[in-house]
Write an enzyme that holds these catalytic residues in place. Structure first.
Site, PDB file in Angstrom:
ATOM      1  NE  ARG A 138      36.295  47.154  34.635  1.00  0.00           N
ATOM      2  CZ  ARG A 138      37.227  48.061  34.862  1.00  0.00           C
ATOM      3  NH1 ARG A 138      37.354  49.084  34.046  1.00  0.00           N
ATOM      4  NH2 ARG A 138      38.031  47.974  35.893  1.00  0.00           N
TER       5      ARG A 138
ATOM      6  CB  THR B 175      39.188  41.162  28.061  1.00  0.00           C
ATOM      7  OG1 THR B 175      37.881  41.152  28.667  1.00  0.00           O
ATOM      8  CG2 THR B 175      39.599  39.743  27.707  1.00  0.00           C
TER       9      THR B 175
ATOM     10  CG  ASP C 258      34.967  46.712  42.753  1.00  0.00           C
ATOM     11  OD1 ASP C 258      33.727  46.835  42.900  1.00  0.00           O
ATOM     12  OD2 ASP C 258      35.473  45.953  41.909  1.00  0.00           O
TER      13      ASP C 258
ATOM     14  CG  ASP D  95      34.202  44.245  45.532  1.00  0.00           C
ATOM     15  OD1 ASP D  95      33.256  43.447  45.356  1.00  0.00           O
ATOM     16  OD2 ASP D  95      35.325  44.090  45.035  1.00  0.00           O
TER      17      ASP D  95
HETATM   18  C1  PRP Z   1      32.048  48.417  37.512  1.00  0.00           C
HETATM   19  C2  PRP Z   1      31.176  49.652  37.471  1.00  0.00           C
HETATM   20  C3  PRP Z   1      30.815  49.752  36.029  1.00  0.00           C
HETATM   21  C4  PRP Z   1      32.052  49.253  35.341  1.00  0.00           C
HETATM   22  C5  PRP Z   1      32.822  50.447  34.827  1.00  0.00           C
HETATM   23  O1  PRP Z   1      31.305  47.254  37.493  1.00  0.00           O
HETATM   24  O2  PRP Z   1      30.070  49.584  38.333  1.00  0.00           O
HETATM   25  O3  PRP Z   1      29.678  48.979  35.667  1.00  0.00           O
HETATM   26  O4  PRP Z   1      32.829  48.556  36.333  1.00  0.00           O
HETATM   27  O5  PRP Z   1      33.911  50.033  34.070  1.00  0.00           O
HETATM   28  P1  PRP Z   1      34.011  50.315  32.512  1.00  0.00           P
HETATM   29  O6  PRP Z   1      33.621  51.731  32.293  1.00  0.00           O
HETATM   30  O7  PRP Z   1      35.474  50.063  32.236  1.00  0.00           O
HETATM   31  O8  PRP Z   1      33.134  49.331  31.795  1.00  0.00           O
HETATM   32  P2  PRP Z   1      31.974  45.818  37.753  1.00  0.00           P
HETATM   33  O9  PRP Z   1      32.458  45.228  36.489  1.00  0.00           O
HETATM   34  O10 PRP Z   1      33.003  45.961  38.845  1.00  0.00           O
HETATM   35  O11 PRP Z   1      30.742  44.943  38.223  1.00  0.00           O
HETATM   36  P3  PRP Z   1      29.994  44.926  39.642  1.00  0.00           P
HETATM   37  O12 PRP Z   1      29.311  46.260  39.814  1.00  0.00           O
HETATM   38  O13 PRP Z   1      29.036  43.807  39.501  1.00  0.00           O
HETATM   39  O14 PRP Z   1      31.032  44.687  40.705  1.00  0.00           O
HETATM   40  N1  URA Z   2      34.833  49.846  38.409  1.00  0.00           N
HETATM   41  C1  URA Z   2      34.928  50.292  39.683  1.00  0.00           C
HETATM   42  O1  URA Z   2      34.123  49.909  40.549  1.00  0.00           O
HETATM   43  N2  URA Z   2      35.905  51.161  39.978  1.00  0.00           N
HETATM   44  C2  URA Z   2      36.789  51.603  39.064  1.00  0.00           C
HETATM   45  O2  URA Z   2      37.666  52.415  39.409  1.00  0.00           O
HETATM   46  C3  URA Z   2      36.671  51.133  37.754  1.00  0.00           C
HETATM   47  C4  URA Z   2      35.682  50.254  37.439  1.00  0.00           C
END
Ligand code: PRP
Ligand code: URA
Length: 210
Positions: free
Chosen positions: A105, A109, A201, A204
């Site tokens: 994400r 945005t 997160d 993380d």
């Molecule tokens: C997180 C999560 C989803 C997304 C959900 O990923 O694992 O893929 O956010 O958010 P959304 O429903 O608003 O799209 P992130 O962007 O943090 O990536 P990462 O797993 O690589 O840290």
């Molecule tokens: N992605 C995450 O990992 N946690 C949230 O709460 C939303 C998006």
């Protein structure tokens, strides 16, 4: 199939969810719990697998019994956090193939950005379970499922640990044919589009990157 989202209320799942939400839970335990919750959810998500009849010989003689038949499975984690759910699925379905979709994400945005897609060559012949612990705005899941449909897949389920109402609505309206499984449906998103109360997160916490 009745595609109303399935929200789990099983005591084991609720107990493990409380532990993953706890900010004191470290990465090792967090990873184990995410995998265990995915395994428990997989039990329900595979309830409609078709069976065929077989004959086997037990030590006591012949038995007329059943094995899983028909189409094969694939799971597709959305990188990174979806990786945490793969082992739980493979523990129950070791023959499943695994594809990967990379989406993050954008921090400003909050829109999904695709950066990787590697799916099994025969994915269109398989039942696919898409894995991502968090369904927040729903943008990542909607895009990931769109990428899989573009390969000709017609049977898709989506499994997440925590969903926000906004994400659930977005996914149902964009992909009404996809059966959704959530361990919990939370209250809302905050101004940064994080799920409240959520678990923070997920990527993380799984990989210890913060
Ligand atoms: C997180 C999560 C989803 C997304 C959900 O990923 O694992 O893929 O956010 O958010 P959304 O429903 O608003 O799209 P992130 O962007 O943090 O990536 P990462 O797993 O690589 O840290
Ligand atoms: N992605 C995450 O990992 N946690 C949230 O709460 C939303 C998006």
């Amino acid at each position: 199939m009745d595609n109303k989202p399935i929200i789990f209320n099983h005591p084991l799942i609720q107990h493990k969810l409380s532990l993953v939400r706890d900010k004191r839970t470290g990465s090792k335990e967090f990873r184990e719990l995410i995998s265990e919750i995915a395994m428990l959810m997989c039990y329900e998500a595979t309830r409609d697998l078709s069976l065929e009849e077989v004959n086997v010989e037990t030590p006591m003689g012949p038995a007329h019994t059943k094995v899983i038949a028909g189409r094969k499975l694939a799971c597709v984690p959305v990188l990174r956090a979806g990786l945490g759910m793969v082992d739980g699925i493979l523990n129950l379905i070791p023959a499943a193939k695994v594809g990967h979709i990379g989406i993050y994400r954008d921090h400003e945005t909050h829109r999904p950005v695709e950066y990787y897609c590697k799916l099994p060559a025969d994915i269109q012949e398989r039942d696919v379970i898409v894995l991502d612990p968090m369904l927040a705005t729903g943008g990542s899941a909607v895009d990931a499922i769109g990428m899989i449909k573009d390969k000709g897949v017609t049977s898709i389920k989506f499994m997440c640990i925590i969903a926000a109402p906004e994400g659930l609505r977005a996914l149902v309206s964009n992909h009404p044919d996809v059966q959704i499984y959530c361990a919990a449906l939370d209250e809302r998103l905050d101004e940064n589009k994080y799920i409240i109360p959520g678990l923070g997160d997920a990527g993380d916490r799984i990989f210890g990157t913060k």
